[in-house]
Design an enzyme around this catalytic site. Structure first.
Site, PDB file in Angstrom:
ATOM      1  N   TRP A 187      42.908  34.362  40.746  1.00 26.92           N
ATOM      2  CA  TRP A 187      42.524  34.566  42.141  1.00 26.92           C
ATOM      3  C   TRP A 187      42.961  33.334  42.926  1.00 26.92           C
ATOM      4  O   TRP A 187      42.702  32.212  42.502  1.00 26.92           O
ATOM      5  CB  TRP A 187      41.016  34.761  42.319  1.00 26.92           C
ATOM      6  N   GLU A 228      43.268  39.338  40.942  1.00 24.58           N
ATOM      7  CA  GLU A 228      42.117  39.663  41.805  1.00 24.58           C
ATOM      8  C   GLU A 228      42.465  39.489  43.278  1.00 24.58           C
ATOM      9  O   GLU A 228      42.746  38.387  43.738  1.00 24.58           O
ATOM     10  CB  GLU A 228      40.949  38.736  41.432  1.00 24.58           C
ATOM     11  N   LYS A 230      41.599  40.292  47.544  1.00 25.76           N
ATOM     12  CA  LYS A 230      40.469  40.040  48.421  1.00 25.76           C
ATOM     13  C   LYS A 230      40.763  40.591  49.802  1.00 25.76           C
ATOM     14  O   LYS A 230      41.919  40.759  50.188  1.00 25.76           O
ATOM     15  CB  LYS A 230      40.265  38.516  48.481  1.00 25.76           C
ATOM     16  N   ASP A 261      36.745  42.897  42.410  1.00 23.26           N
ATOM     17  CA  ASP A 261      35.505  42.162  42.657  1.00 23.26           C
ATOM     18  C   ASP A 261      34.697  42.981  43.654  1.00 23.26           C
ATOM     19  O   ASP A 261      35.155  43.256  44.768  1.00 23.26           O
ATOM     20  CB  ASP A 261      35.827  40.763  43.197  1.00 23.26           C
ATOM     21  N   HIS A 264      34.518  42.081  47.370  1.00 21.70           N
ATOM     22  CA  HIS A 264      35.720  41.812  48.160  1.00 21.70           C
ATOM     23  C   HIS A 264      36.202  42.975  49.001  1.00 21.70           C
ATOM     24  O   HIS A 264      37.389  43.085  49.274  1.00 21.70           O
ATOM     25  CB  HIS A 264      36.859  41.388  47.224  1.00 21.70           C
ATOM     26  N   HIS A 288      34.780  42.048  38.595  1.00 21.35           N
ATOM     27  CA  HIS A 288      33.872  40.971  38.929  1.00 21.35           C
ATOM     28  C   HIS A 288      32.681  41.642  39.580  1.00 21.35           C
ATOM     29  O   HIS A 288      32.733  42.013  40.755  1.00 21.35           O
ATOM     30  CB  HIS A 288      34.522  39.964  39.883  1.00 21.35           C
ATOM     31  N   ASP A 296      31.018  39.253  51.823  1.00 21.07           N
ATOM     32  CA  ASP A 296      31.288  38.773  50.470  1.00 21.07           C
ATOM     33  C   ASP A 296      30.410  37.562  50.144  1.00 21.07           C
ATOM     34  O   ASP A 296      30.893  36.446  50.043  1.00 21.07           O
ATOM     35  CB  ASP A 296      32.786  38.403  50.407  1.00 21.07           C
ATOM     36  N   ASP A 298      28.302  37.011  47.445  1.00 21.24           N
ATOM     37  CA  ASP A 298      28.102  36.646  46.038  1.00 21.24           C
ATOM     38  C   ASP A 298      26.643  36.455  45.652  1.00 21.24           C
ATOM     39  O   ASP A 298      26.300  35.518  44.938  1.00 21.24           O
ATOM     40  CB  ASP A 298      28.932  35.404  45.672  1.00 21.24           C
ATOM     41  N   ASP A 328      30.379  37.883  38.596  1.00 20.11           N
ATOM     42  CA  ASP A 328      30.827  36.825  39.506  1.00 20.11           C
ATOM     43  C   ASP A 328      29.878  36.731  40.686  1.00 20.11           C
ATOM     44  O   ASP A 328      29.983  37.491  41.644  1.00 20.11           O
ATOM     45  CB  ASP A 328      32.262  37.106  39.996  1.00 20.11           C
TER      46      ASP A 328
HETATM   47  C1  RNT Z   1      36.519  34.380  45.009  1.00 21.83           C
HETATM   48  C2  RNT Z   1      36.726  35.190  43.787  1.00 21.83           C
HETATM   49  C3  RNT Z   1      36.780  34.405  42.496  1.00 21.83           C
HETATM   50  C4  RNT Z   1      35.753  33.309  42.427  1.00 21.83           C
HETATM   51  C5  RNT Z   1      35.708  32.598  41.094  1.00 21.83           C
HETATM   52  C6  RNT Z   1      34.903  31.349  41.143  1.00 21.83           C
HETATM   53  O1  RNT Z   1      36.304  35.125  46.132  1.00 21.83           O
HETATM   54  O2  RNT Z   1      35.739  36.174  43.699  1.00 21.83           O
HETATM   55  O3  RNT Z   1      36.693  35.273  41.432  1.00 21.83           O
HETATM   56  O4  RNT Z   1      34.475  33.777  42.722  1.00 21.83           O
HETATM   57  O5  RNT Z   1      36.977  32.373  40.643  1.00 21.83           O
HETATM   58 ZN    ZN Z   2      35.652  37.297  41.864  1.00 22.47          ZN
END
Ligand code: RNT
Ligand code: ZN
Length: 426
Positions: A187, A228, A230, A261, A264, A288, A296, A298, A328
């Site tokens: 990523w 990955e 986004k 993810d 994202h 993820h 986003d 997390d 993640d």
């Molecule tokens: C960031 C991505 C990525 C990170 C990690 C720490 O938006 O989701 O995967 O969260 O690499």
């Molecule tokens: Zn991620």
């Protein structure tokens, strides 16, 4: 009655209730045991790592909160991970990032070698877990104006290409040493805050850089790359070079994995709908599993509708064997070890609930256009006693049942975490 007797009794009743529908709970328990989660190491120390622990976190990601007990050293982080794994039923994997190398030498991201991760391999062997890898393409002075592999500056690109290559030698080493494939996730944060003139050339540069990184073949038994994308990042709102469509196409054309993810995407977009649209064309998926709250953000994964949908798609559409389920998220407002446990157990619960459905029957009903049965059964199933089956899973796998694991966390805080200072490197 002892706790385990109560759990057993409840399980017996639940087993009968599900059997009436033709669902075999014992088979579901066996199936769930086979599913490995890839637990992300970075929840334990707010993505500081050990190479440059005082470096500011960049790339448009952020961790908020200051709960006491952050892991500051390799032993603290691996100890915390071991504690978390002891409270999560089953056998799993751990995802590392390049910045978690453990070495006495002063090393940059472009000097890393497999031996800088021998600490983790030794630990993984002891824990009987696999290791996945992530190159670290952020929190470093060579990220120039939010660009790495797609930078117009060749020196910048070359630096990150070298790092990408190094990450592959490390993932290959993980796979070889631990006898299971190590997924190497890529990523990168590259993008523009404001509207670009040229959206094409950065993507062409990214393709060239990635192609250069993956040129050398490695045995897929040991490692495979995952990419990955986004939608956007903070400070990179207008244009993301590595967008979803970009990596979807890159993964398919290079026969690699595509990473989805869950955080994202646009908040109303259902990521679980993408698995069956990608897998007929692609080699496989990396997930993820994360929880976006309005954006986003997390947040720690919980047993919510989005997670249930992800699990249902994987189970109903038979996609588990082609999907690597990674976690993640990062939250420092709660105990960081508990965060892992909550997110991992929630993911397993969602998978179990999805496995406790008469899937073949429901598919038949659907084929016969019997949408009444489909809706009635899936609605009734929501209040079936799946919690009793989950408790049995915990019991069978020697981890605490229900909220009991919280006692372990409180003890661990007292004995270990609260004795630490809250400052990295202190
Ligand atoms: C960031 C991505 C990525 C990170 C990690 C720490 O938006 O989701 O995967 O969260 O690499
Ligand atoms: Zn991620």
């Amino acid at each position: 009655m002892t706790k385990s007797e109560t759990v057993e009794q409840a399980y017996k009743v639940a087993k009968e209730r599900y059997a009436e529908l033709g669902v075999d709970t014992d088979a579901a328990l066996k199936e769930l045991k086979k599913v490995k989660l890839s637990v992300h190491c970075w929840q334990g120390d707010d993505i500081h790592g050990f190479l440059f622990p005082n470096q500011e976190l960049t790339g448009g990601i952020g961790v908020s909160g200051n709960y006491p007990g952050i892991a500051r050293t390799p032993d603290e982080l691996s100890g915390d991970l071991s504690e978390a794994l002891s409270l999560i039923p089953g056998q799993h994997k751990v995802q590392l990032h390049a910045i978690y190398a453990v070495t006495d030498k002063k090393k940059d991201l472009t000097d890393l070698e497999p031996e800088d991760f021998s600490y983790w391999v030794d630990w993984a062997k002891k824990e009987k877990v696999g290791l996945d890898m992530n190159g670290t393409f952020f929190s470093h002075p060579m990220v120039k104006d939010n660009f790495t592999l797609a930078s117009p500056d060749k020196d910048v690109r070359d630096f990150w290409i070298e790092h990408g290559k190094r990450s592959r030698t490390i993932a290959n080493y993980f796979g070889k040493e631990l006898g299971q494939q190590s997924v190497n996730n890529f990523w990168i944060p590259d993008g523009f805050k404001d509207n670009p003139i040229d959206k094409a050339d950065p993507r062409l540069r990214l393709i060239d850089s990635l192609d250069e990184i993956i040129k050398k073949p490695y045995d897929e038994k040991n490692t495979i790359e995952a990419f990955e994308g986004k939608l956007f990042g903070t400070g990179i709102e207008s244009y993301t070079v590595g967008s979803h469509l970009f990596y979807n196409n890159y993964a398919i054309s290079r026969n690699k994995l595509w990473t989805i993810d869950a955080g994202h995407w646009h908040p109303t977009e259902d990521v679980s709908d993408k698995f069956s649209a990608f897998l007929p064309f692609g080699k496989g998926l990396m997930l993820h599993v994360s929880r976006p709250v309005r954006w986003d953000s997390d947040h720690v994964v919980i047993f919510d509708e989005a997670l249930v949908r992800i699990a249902r798609s994987l189970v109903r559409d038979n996609e588990l064997s082609k999907t690597n389920i990674g976690l993640d998220f990062f939250d420092a407002t709660i105990n960081r070890v508990a965060a892992w446990v909550i997110g991992a157990r929630a993911t397993q619960k969602a998978l179990l609930q999805a496995m406790l459905e008469p899937i073949e029957q429901l598919k038949k009903a659907e084929l016969n256009f019997d949408f009444t049965t489909r809706l009635a059964e899936t609605e009734e199933l929501k209040s079936y006693p799946f919690g009793a089956v989950w408790d049995e899973f915990c019991l069978q796998n020697d981890v605490p049942v229900g909220t009991d694991w919280l006692n372990n966390i409180h003890q661990y805080e007292k004995d270990v975490q609260f004795k630490r200072s809250n400052l990295i490197n202190a």
